[in-house]
Scaffold this motif. Structure first.
Motif, PDB file in Angstrom:
ATOM      1  N   ARG A 120      41.576  34.368  44.496  1.00 17.60           N
ATOM      2  CA  ARG A 120      40.425  34.125  43.609  1.00 17.60           C
ATOM      3  C   ARG A 120      39.890  35.412  42.984  1.00 17.60           C
ATOM      4  O   ARG A 120      39.078  35.370  42.056  1.00 17.60           O
ATOM      5  N   LEU A 121      40.330  36.551  43.489  1.00 15.06           N
ATOM      6  CA  LEU A 121      39.780  37.836  43.024  1.00 15.06           C
ATOM      7  C   LEU A 121      39.890  38.023  41.516  1.00 15.06           C
ATOM      8  O   LEU A 121      39.031  38.625  40.890  1.00 15.06           O
ATOM      9  N   HIS A 122      40.992  37.501  40.935  1.00 13.83           N
ATOM     10  CA  HIS A 122      41.218  37.739  39.509  1.00 13.83           C
ATOM     11  C   HIS A 122      40.355  36.827  38.627  1.00 13.83           C
ATOM     12  O   HIS A 122      40.166  37.099  37.447  1.00 13.83           O
ATOM     13  N   ASP A 123      39.835  35.735  39.225  1.00 18.88           N
ATOM     14  CA  ASP A 123      39.104  34.749  38.412  1.00 18.88           C
ATOM     15  C   ASP A 123      37.583  34.936  38.450  1.00 18.88           C
ATOM     16  O   ASP A 123      36.861  34.252  37.738  1.00 18.88           O
ATOM     17  N   ILE A 124      37.120  35.845  39.276  1.00 27.52           N
ATOM     18  CA  ILE A 124      35.658  36.045  39.372  1.00 27.52           C
ATOM     19  C   ILE A 124      35.320  37.389  38.722  1.00 27.52           C
ATOM     20  O   ILE A 124      36.035  38.383  38.930  1.00 27.52           O
ATOM     21  N   THR A 125      34.238  37.410  37.920  1.00 28.93           N
ATOM     22  CA  THR A 125      33.855  38.679  37.276  1.00 28.93           C
ATOM     23  C   THR A 125      32.837  39.425  38.136  1.00 28.93           C
ATOM     24  O   THR A 125      32.125  38.840  38.962  1.00 28.93           O
ATOM     25  N   VAL A 126      32.778  40.722  37.897  1.00 28.11           N
ATOM     26  CA  VAL A 126      31.824  41.601  38.590  1.00 28.11           C
ATOM     27  C   VAL A 126      30.398  41.072  38.417  1.00 28.11           C
ATOM     28  O   VAL A 126      29.605  41.043  39.359  1.00 28.11           O
ATOM     29  N   GLU A 127      30.086  40.641  37.198  1.00 27.20           N
ATOM     30  CA  GLU A 127      28.729  40.187  36.879  1.00 27.20           C
ATOM     31  C   GLU A 127      28.234  39.093  37.821  1.00 27.20           C
ATOM     32  O   GLU A 127      27.042  39.041  38.145  1.00 27.20           O
TER      33      GLU A 127
END
Ligand code: 2BA
Length: 146
Positions: free
Chosen positions: A82-89
């Motif tokens: 899931r790391l690639h699908d969630i943004t820092v914001e």
């Protein structure tokens, strides 16, 4: 006023500008970066938490390894995919300490009690750099050693 109390008041009213780590040397990420990128920057830099900037070079928050790992914690495992699908914001901390370049050392010292670093902004709220707890303590240490 004694010499000691005069020296102390000079230290406390001193401006923080000399202690700032300039933005070119500060590891940071941007709001829209995916979490896998942020984790890479955090691991490569070795820091626990770093500032988050927007496209106009303004500080919007900070992100830590712990917030990233917590956001992908499933019931039984870390859902790394899931790391690639969630943004820092979406996982960053928004409420962070900030000071202007002309803030006093006294203000920085008080703020650093609860925060390992403080983001520094100019009068137009652009990111200038950070002030770390270690640079604040180093100056206090020099003062007491003198
Ligand atoms: P932490 O990453 O939790 O680091 C805590 C302390 O460990 C640092 O304190 C420093 O003494 C040491 N340290 C950790 N990683 C290091 C590294 N790659 N190189 C040298 N020393 C390292 P401070 O220097 O007072 O920094 C306080 C916090 O400010 C750091 O907490 C980090 O969140 C942030 N920080 C410091 N320098 C930074 C930079 N160049 N870019 C981004 N964030 C930075």
């Amino acid at each position: 006023m004694t010499i000691d109390s005069l020296k102390q008041s000079q230290l406390m009213s001193k401006e923080i500008s000399d202690l700032i780590i300039s933005h070119e040397k500060v590891a940071h990420v941007q709001l829209q970066n995916p979490l896998d990128h942020a984790l890479l920057i955090l691991i490569k830099s070795g820091y626990t938490a770093i500032p988050v900037l927007d496209n106009d070079f303004r500080v919007r928050g900070q992100i830590s390894k712990n917030e990233i790992l917590d956001s992908i914690l499933g019931l039984e495992r870390l859902e790394i995919e899931r790391l690639h699908d969630i943004t820092v914001e979406t996982v960053m901390k928004n409420k962070i300490p900030r000071l202007k370049t002309d803030a006093t050392f006294a203000k920085a010292l008080t703020t650093s009690i609860n925060h390992p670093f403080i983001c520094i902004e100019d009068e137009k709220t652009s990111f200038v750099g950070i002030l770390t707890r270690s640079s604040i303590l180093a100056l206090v240490n020099r003062y007491f050693q003198q």
